[in-house]
Scaffold this motif. Sequence first.
Motif, PDB file in Angstrom:
ATOM      1  N   VAL A  44       0.836  -1.202   0.000  1.00  0.00           N
ATOM      2  CA  VAL A  44       0.000   0.000   0.000  1.00  0.00           C
ATOM      3  C   VAL A  44       0.873   1.255   0.000  1.00  0.00           C
ATOM      4  N   PRO A  50      -5.490  -1.506  -0.825  1.00  0.00           N
ATOM      5  CA  PRO A  50      -5.272  -2.525   0.211  1.00  0.00           C
ATOM      6  C   PRO A  50      -5.868  -3.910  -0.060  1.00  0.00           C
ATOM      7  N   VAL A  79      -3.992  -1.104   7.467  1.00  0.00           N
ATOM      8  CA  VAL A  79      -4.712  -2.025   6.567  1.00  0.00           C
ATOM      9  C   VAL A  79      -5.431  -3.117   7.365  1.00  0.00           C
TER      10      VAL A  79
END
Length: 201
Positions: A44, A50, A79
């Motif tokens: 990411v 994500p 995330v």
Amino acid sequence: MSFTIAIDGPAAAGKGTVSKGVAAHFGFAHLDTGLLYRAVGRRVLAGEEPVAAARALSQADLERQDLRSAEVAQAASKVAVIPEVRAALVDFQRDFARREGGAVLDGRDIGTVICPDAEVKLFVTASPEVRAERRYLELTGKGADVTRDQILAEVRERDARDTERSTAPLKPAEDAVLLDTSDLSIEEALAKAVSVIEERL
Ligand code: C5P
């Protein structure tokens, strides 16, 4: 025969060291599940979305040397609040847990969500100050330019995000054995973990 040991707890509580030691002691395979979230976090940071990053994860992602930085750790805990990211990582962890010969998995939700039927569950913890000091010594030992206050703030921030999220928050399973390592050496913590597991083997 499969035998699963679930080890959960906050950052820098000694979870990784205890897990590696336990796996070596019993000859079990070990999976540090934090690496999965770190690998997604790293992708990411490199610009990926994500959920797509979690679905695309491969073994090579887990073997990268740059997953241990504070920046990747923060990205991992961000995330990790996304339910679809967590869902994409479930099968890999459960397959690992059921392998022949025994498995140790460490993370935040192993005893509660990933392996609720694990034969042994440990919740390894320590005070935020002790954990921050350990992380500080580890990072400065590697030459990082950080302060104690900075590390304590990061530990508290990550704890808050991990315990307050609605999907799979960090908390001990009801049947987990608590292991507070604040006043224990590595050898003492490992010896306690081994004795808890031996009672259940
Ligand atoms: O254990 P580690 O510090 O490598 O984990 C990085 C981050 O990944 C944690 O702060 C947490 O947000 C997330 N994580 C998780 N569930 C796991 C393992 C890690 O949410 N089983």
